[in-house]
Write a protein that holds these residues in place. Structure first.
Motif, PDB file in Angstrom:
ATOM      1  N   ARG A 132     -64.056   5.262  -0.891  1.00 31.68           N
ATOM      2  CA  ARG A 132     -63.754   5.668  -1.392  1.00 31.68           C
ATOM      3  C   ARG A 132     -63.391   4.565  -2.967  1.00 31.68           C
ATOM      4  O   ARG A 132     -64.122   4.615  -4.128  1.00 31.68           O
ATOM      5  CB  ARG A 132     -62.180   6.191  -1.619  1.00 31.68           C
ATOM      6  N   GLU A 133     -62.757   2.980  -2.572  1.00 35.22           N
ATOM      7  CA  GLU A 133     -62.875   2.134  -3.756  1.00 35.22           C
ATOM      8  C   GLU A 133     -64.514   2.144  -3.727  1.00 35.22           C
ATOM      9  O   GLU A 133     -64.482   1.607  -5.088  1.00 35.22           O
ATOM     10  CB  GLU A 133     -61.624   1.674  -3.157  1.00 35.22           C
ATOM     11  N   GLU A 193     -58.599  15.550   1.741  1.00 39.92           N
ATOM     12  CA  GLU A 193     -60.033  15.250   1.387  1.00 39.92           C
ATOM     13  C   GLU A 193     -60.899  14.790   2.981  1.00 39.92           C
ATOM     14  O   GLU A 193     -61.994  14.287   3.332  1.00 39.92           O
ATOM     15  CB  GLU A 193     -59.203  12.989   1.255  1.00 39.92           C
ATOM     16  N   GLN A 211     -58.096   5.942 -10.554  1.00 42.17           N
ATOM     17  CA  GLN A 211     -58.083   5.024  -9.131  1.00 42.17           C
ATOM     18  C   GLN A 211     -57.261   3.768  -9.467  1.00 42.17           C
ATOM     19  O   GLN A 211     -57.571   2.432 -10.335  1.00 42.17           O
ATOM     20  CB  GLN A 211     -59.545   4.731  -8.584  1.00 42.17           C
TER      21      GLN A 211
END
Length: 375
Positions: free
Chosen positions: A260-261, A202, A353
């Protein structure tokens, strides 16, 4: 988190043995300890109906000297009569106990929950002569776990030290110094590109000597440049502080995990306004059945409640087994709802996720969709 690593397993017909082994303290008898623990799990699988070929494949991995590799991190394996289908280390299953499940589905919910808070990192600690490249799984709750290390030594070694003094001779030496530094940086970049093609990071983090970092950043172009960050820590010198390097690395990866979240949450909220996101077991089930789920959303510490019925194909899922009679070649089986949804989403190329604890989702599950389903 991308589910593509296990897509092939989700597409296969079962049954499967899924085995989780918690971490153990490394010692002289580590292999023996794991072998004894595996014997107990093997008996459980045998009593549950596991076939001899599946048990033999697992015994090859866990019943002898190779079992000693399970020490400071946990391990998850999925096997069938075709052999070992999946094998990975899992830090977050330590102290959670050993588990063995014989099921029509690969039961990887625990694995994916443990992995979605982590960040895959290519870390390059560099100087002007080359660099050390590490494949790392980083998580703020578990720390940084090194998977592999590769040393890249540039060929232009003798001319990387800056010349002192003035005059034409100095400028020539200085040009040679800069050229050597960039040649060595190019070797590091080639190493990064090779590692990235296999590891799929990532983020790439460049650490170490400032001149080495600068040269690598200038040589690193294209897609990898877009995921590269630099930290002012780390050194290839003997005795360099590893703690300072790990602290700086975890700061970067913590920011990435948060970003990301946050991005997923934003997509979910925006999607709800355009019928491109749903929450609750029934709407998510319908979306998974039609292949509409792009990202399955779970909540940390809260498993999806209840069971669903699963048939022979990933899309053959329902709350009522009678609904599967015409679309399944096998008798429907009731399994935990979360495992069934993961199989359906994973087999159709989706992602998962896990959102932070305290997140409010109906039934503890939601989904960002590829297209509206009318739910």
């Amino acid at each position: 988190m991308d589910l593509s690593r296990t897509r092939d397993i989700f597409e296969r017909p079962g049954p499967f043995a899924t085995v989780y082994l918690e971490a153990v303290q490394a010692g002289e008898n580590s292999a023996k300890q794991v072998e004894l623990r595996w014997r107990d799990l093997s008996k459980q699988l045998q009593q549950a109906g596991a076939d001899d070929k599946t048990l033999a494949a697992l015994d090859d991995e866990l019943g002898g000297e190779r079992a000693g590799s399970i020490t400071e991190v946990g391990r998850v394996l999925v096997a069938s009569a075709d052999g070992i289908l999946f094998d990975d280390e899992v830090e977050a299953v330590d102290a959670a106990g050993d588990i063995a499940v014989w099921s029509p589905l690969p039961e990887l919910g625990r694995y994916y929950r443990s992995q979605t808070g982590s960040v895959r990192v290519l870390l390059a600690v560099v100087d002007q002569t080359g660099g050390d490249i590490y494949q790392v799984i980083a998580d703020n709750s578990e720390g940084a776990r090194e998977l592999s290390e590769e040393t890249v030594q540039g060929q232009a070694i003798e001319t990387v030290h800056k010349a002192r003094g003035g005059g034409p001779g100095n400028r020539t030496r200085q040009n040679r110094h800069e050229m050597a530094s960039y040649e060595n940086a190019d070797a590091v970049v080639k190493g990064l590109r090779s590692a990235a093609s296999q590891f799929r990071p990532e983020v790439i983090v460049i650490a170490g000597e400032i001149q080495g970092r600068s040269s690598v950043r200038q040589e690193l172009t294209g897609d990898l440049a877009g995921i590269t960050r630099e930290i002012e820590a780390g050194s290839r010198a003997a005795g360099a502080s590893e703690d300072a390097l790990e602290d700086a690395l975890l700061t970067v990866t913590g920011e990435i995990a948060t970003e990301r979240e946050s991005g997923v949450r934003q997509r979910f909220e925006e999607g709800k306004g355009h019928a491109n996101a749903v929450e609750g077991l029934e709407p998510v089930l319908e979306a998974a059945r039609t292949g509409a789920v792009d990202t399955l959303l779970l909540v940390d510490g809260q498993e999806v409640p209840g069971e669903l019925y699963a048939g022979s194909s990933p899309e053959a899922i329902s709350t009522d087994p009678a609904n599967l009679a015409e679309i399944s070649d096998t008798e429907p089986v009731a399994r935990p709802a979360e495992q069934v949804l993961l199989r359906a989403v994973g087999a159709l190329g989706g992602q998962v996720q896990v959102l932070g604890g305290g997140t409010s989702l109906q039934d503890g599950v939601g989904a960002i969709l590829r297209f509206p389903t009318g739910s």
